[in-house]
Write an enzyme that holds these catalytic residues in place. Sequence first.
Site, short mmCIF file in Angstrom:
data_model
loop_
_atom_site.label_atom_id
_atom_site.label_comp_id
_atom_site.label_asym_id
_atom_site.label_seq_id
_atom_site.Cartn_x
_atom_site.Cartn_y
_atom_site.Cartn_z
N GLU A 44 6.28 1.30 4.60
CA GLU A 44 5.72 0.26 5.47
C GLU A 44 4.22 0.41 5.66
O GLU A 44 3.49 -0.59 5.72
CB GLU A 44 6.43 0.26 6.84
N TYR A 127 4.32 -4.27 14.16
CA TYR A 127 5.11 -4.57 12.97
C TYR A 127 5.83 -3.33 12.45
O TYR A 127 7.05 -3.35 12.23
CB TYR A 127 4.24 -5.16 11.84
N ASP A 145 5.45 -9.92 10.30
CA ASP A 145 4.32 -9.81 9.38
C ASP A 145 3.98 -11.21 8.87
O ASP A 145 4.46 -12.21 9.39
CB ASP A 145 4.68 -8.87 8.22
#
Length: 357
Positions: A44, A127, A145
């Site tokens: 991520e 996020y 996102d």
Amino acid sequence: MNDKRLEHINISAFQEDLLRWYEENKRDLPWRENNDAYRVWVSEIMLQQTKVDTVIPYFNRFMEKYPTVYELAEADQQDVLKQWEGLGYYSRARNLQTAVREVVEAYDGKIPEDPKQLGDLKGVGPYTKGAILSIAYNQPIPAVDGNVMRVFSRVLHIEEDIAQSSTKKLFEHYVEEMISKEDPSSFNQAIMDLGATICTPKQPMCMFCPVMEHCQAYVEGIQDRLPVKKKAKKQQKKKYIALLIQNKEGKYVIEKRPDSGLLAGLWQFPMIPADDIVKKDWQPWLQENYGLDVEINESCTSIKHVFSHIIWNVDVRKASTNEETVQDSRLEFVSLEELKKYPFPVPHQKMIPFLEE
DNA sequence: AAATCGGGGCC
DNA sequence: GGCCCAGATTT
């Protein structure tokens, strides 16, 4: 909260159609081998503002070198930056290592499942927190996102400017309402895959979309006009002279950039800011700023490099010096072989071939 | 709320 | 050339 946008959608049917599609069509990606929180976390961070195809080789090398939080926690920061070289946004790498060290120290190496603790880690924003909690720990938390805002701006016909920071909260609200409580992990990943492969920024392939019948924009035929996003302003241009300075031993001068700001902690060839310093002042400027007496030759190439907010135009010149040691602590004399161990930003990597000629 | 912070790939 | 990308942090 204004939920009029949800009146036209059958949430459970939307979830069902989306998750069925995802089960059949999910992309085979290295970080999906398992749901290990560390792997999810690293992926991520790397994927922030970065395309999947770019990340894959970096992710594989990174996991091979740092398989768990312990290897990364103990690594040298310069080595981590070297692994990150070329990926950009280098504060991600430094923040990730800082956070991993915190996890080892404070949480015995176990990545927190508590949203507050996880979100307090360096580099873990709203996020990334949602992505880790949903994908690794199956908690029904939004992970909003660019993909999610694009998909839901169309599905729910939302015209708010997605470039505004306040707009993200609106989408988090709607995702909270719509996320599958049975399989939040698949739900969040399904939206991302949908945004990446079908609900694309330009010319979305609505005919292949598993949720087209739930999509307000498709029904109205306005999918090409969503999402709304304010234009970014143009980059400021900056001119530099980069110097490939060689001494009598054949070694080159390299400089470590400051610990904060652009390209922090990476190495480069010394650069003269040519907007500020005129040609006749180059030598005294180098003496003043680096303590180096340098003879500068003709230009050997020029490099244009576009950042998000700056454009560099770099005139590259070979140069020579009689010095064998450096006074300035930022500088080092290195051989061509030694130089390859240092992390360089891409524009300076492009200068390295001109050293050998 | 706006600016900073990389780099590549697409059109 | 502009736009976008599995954003976070600083100002």
